[in-house]
Design an enzyme around this catalytic site. Sequence first.
Site, short mmCIF file in Angstrom:
data_model
loop_
_atom_site.label_atom_id
_atom_site.label_comp_id
_atom_site.label_asym_id
_atom_site.label_seq_id
_atom_site.Cartn_x
_atom_site.Cartn_y
_atom_site.Cartn_z
N ALA A 69 -13.32 4.05 5.01
CA ALA A 69 -14.61 4.51 4.84
C ALA A 69 -15.71 3.70 5.63
O ALA A 69 -16.54 3.98 6.39
CB ALA A 69 -15.17 4.50 3.30
N GLU A 88 -15.57 -8.08 5.32
CA GLU A 88 -13.92 -7.97 4.64
C GLU A 88 -13.65 -9.41 4.14
O GLU A 88 -13.50 -10.33 4.76
CB GLU A 88 -13.08 -7.62 5.65
N ASN A 96 -6.61 -0.97 1.24
CA ASN A 96 -5.77 0.18 1.06
C ASN A 96 -5.20 0.96 2.06
O ASN A 96 -4.21 1.58 2.30
CB ASN A 96 -5.98 0.74 -0.18
N SER A 97 -6.20 1.43 2.91
CA SER A 97 -6.17 2.37 3.86
C SER A 97 -4.84 1.99 4.65
O SER A 97 -4.21 2.78 5.10
CB SER A 97 -7.64 2.42 4.71
N GLY A 101 -0.09 6.20 2.64
CA GLY A 101 1.25 6.74 3.19
C GLY A 101 0.93 7.55 4.55
O GLY A 101 1.71 8.24 4.88
N ARG A 346 0.17 14.98 -8.94
CA ARG A 346 0.47 13.70 -9.41
C ARG A 346 0.39 13.30 -10.82
O ARG A 346 1.27 12.66 -11.35
CB ARG A 346 -0.28 12.62 -8.51
N HIS A 454 -4.98 4.93 -7.70
CA HIS A 454 -6.05 5.33 -7.05
C HIS A 454 -7.24 5.48 -8.56
O HIS A 454 -6.93 6.10 -9.33
CB HIS A 454 -6.14 6.43 -6.38
N GLU A 483 -13.13 5.14 -1.55
CA GLU A 483 -12.88 4.99 -3.10
C GLU A 483 -13.61 4.29 -4.14
O GLU A 483 -13.71 4.62 -5.35
CB GLU A 483 -11.21 4.14 -3.22
N ALA A 498 -7.60 11.59 -0.21
CA ALA A 498 -8.37 10.14 -0.14
C ALA A 498 -8.62 9.98 1.38
O ALA A 498 -9.92 9.41 1.58
CB ALA A 498 -7.41 9.17 -0.79
P1 ADP Z 1 -11.60 3.02 1.41
O1 ADP Z 1 -10.20 3.88 1.50
O2 ADP Z 1 -12.31 3.64 0.54
O3 ADP Z 1 -12.00 2.83 2.71
P2 ADP Z 1 -9.96 0.46 1.04
O4 ADP Z 1 -9.40 -0.11 -0.22
O5 ADP Z 1 -9.22 0.94 2.19
O6 ADP Z 1 -10.98 1.60 0.50
O7 ADP Z 1 -10.72 -0.50 1.83
C1 ADP Z 1 -11.83 -1.30 1.10
C2 ADP Z 1 -11.91 -2.68 1.74
O8 ADP Z 1 -13.03 -3.58 1.13
C3 ADP Z 1 -10.77 -3.56 1.37
O9 ADP Z 1 -10.29 -4.10 2.68
C4 ADP Z 1 -11.20 -4.62 0.24
O10 ADP Z 1 -10.45 -5.88 0.79
C5 ADP Z 1 -12.49 -4.94 0.89
N1 ADP Z 1 -13.62 -5.50 -0.34
C6 ADP Z 1 -13.40 -5.15 -1.63
N2 ADP Z 1 -14.39 -5.85 -2.18
C7 ADP Z 1 -14.95 -6.73 -1.41
C8 ADP Z 1 -15.88 -7.67 -1.46
N3 ADP Z 1 -16.53 -7.96 -2.60
N4 ADP Z 1 -16.37 -8.13 -0.32
C9 ADP Z 1 -15.95 -7.82 1.01
N5 ADP Z 1 -14.90 -6.69 1.16
C10 ADP Z 1 -14.48 -6.32 -0.06
#
Ligand code: ADP
Length: 518
Positions: A69, A88, A96-97, A101, A346, A454, A483, A498
């Site tokens: 996202a 980040e 998670n992306s 899978g 699932r 999820h 997410e 997702a």
């Molecule tokens: P999506 O699939 O919705 O893009 P992901 O889990 O792949 O979600 O990516 C979300 C990212 O946001 C992760 O890399 C996570 O570490 C980051 N994240 C979560 N909370 C924070 C925060 N407080 N500050 C900066 N990054 C964050």
Amino acid sequence: MKKEKDEMTKKGVSRRSILKGAVVMGAAAMGGGLALNMATPGTAEAMVKKLPSKWDETWDVVVVGSGFAGLAAAAEAAGGGAKVLILEKMPTYGGNSIINGGEYNSWDDELHLREKLNLGNDSVELHKSDTLKGGDFYGFPDLVDVFVQGATPALNWMIDEGGCKLRNILNRTGGHTAYRTHTNVEGVGRGYTDPLKKIAEGRGAKIRLNTKLTWIWRKDADPKSPIEGVEVLAGSKTKNIKVTKALIMASGGFSRDKKMLREFNPGILDEYNCTNHPGATGETIRMAQAICADSLQLAFIQLYPYAAPDTGILDAPAVYPFRGPGYGIVYVNKLGKRFVNEMERRDVVAMAQIKTKMKPTYSIFCEAMIPKMGTKEEVEKGIAKGRFVKADTIGELAGKLGIPAKDLEETINNHNKYMAEGKDPEFGRQFTKVMIPLTQGPFYAIAQWPAVHHTMGGIRINKNAQVIDIWGNVIPRLYAAGEVTGGVHGANRLGGNATPDAIAFGRVAGINAAKEKS
Ligand code: ADP
């Protein structure tokens, strides 16, 4: 509500002073939700946190999170001419992306794989109706529309501009009525995150690792009051960043946040494993609530049925049981008996496994299915790691798994017969003409068990990816995608949805953010 109001008046905090004061804290409590205390609890100061008097940096668009996202949003915002910073908190990009899978549902693609592989019909409408039904109709149709319509253009965008490569396979996975689940060559989410990162950085977006969002700055809860900026923690240093166009929340779910899981769904037991990266904690949902963003459906939490039983890891082998149903994979318990319709969603498969009270369960498949689900090389690697078990006969496979051989043989023979007859009297499995019977070895098995995967609930958005406050107004300059949002997948997300959801909404958020006036 009246009681809460009296309590607040006693503490010298009126609704008016909250609205006209500094940033609203615990405003969600007034809406029947949650209270946050960042200062001394129980004091009037606990309700406010003052806007910074000076800013350390200024950016047009700040994106929180570097998963599907966030990267898609950053790419589009930068493409729209905005100066974009991605925050980040982890030391590596991708969330998670990057470890998911690699499954991507889309009714079509520029290679027209479904047509090429002669796998029947599909449409945007069918994808939409499967998604709504798969989530027990808790998903909002206008939101589902955005991602099912956006799925194919986003996939082609990653292929054309990001260099994404697809495998020449297409799967029909649990809860879907068509072969629409695409897999990239890498067989893991990185096959999409790398192309997205390439597009985003190519357009000038910057990623800042080890930088955690710790607060969202908004003056007050007036519907006209926009997002002003963010507070971040980089190492031990706190910084305030001014945002001139928009803030985009793309911070993922909270599957690793035991406290939130427990608070929203006590049925998600502490002992369950989790497939997620360690950063999947829900602090950004709390921060959004604290500035009056609405949240919804937080109790809808998905277990991935096919995780590695001991660790909960979702590695390349753990995706085979998910890809297999459309080609005839069979799930059995430790007694060698089937326990569910393999074509099920699932949540249904996961609960059926838990109800067996026998950890683990197994997926059984044969050599001819491998090129339909993945690659020989991947399976060989999985065997070397002890993830897949291989045998020449079903009896020998049973012996290796510690399952009574005659029971597993009977189950597989019965299933072969049902497939030939096109009717499953035990579990009502739907058969298709491309399914392969388990008659010819070698045969393979993989152990599987549910793990938290999820979180379907999250921040409330509209179809423009704008965040909605607890009174139903758009919060100016605040967007969310992926997410971290709620209301798209309903009670149960169909596997493979997702990624297109996060990317399609990320793009919408980015395009709209860039259009905001500074
Ligand atoms: P999506 O699939 O919705 O893009 P992901 O889990 O792949 O979600 O990516 C979300 C990212 O946001 C992760 O890399 C996570 O570490 C980051 N994240 C979560 N909370 C924070 C925060 N407080 N500050 C900066 N990054 C964050």
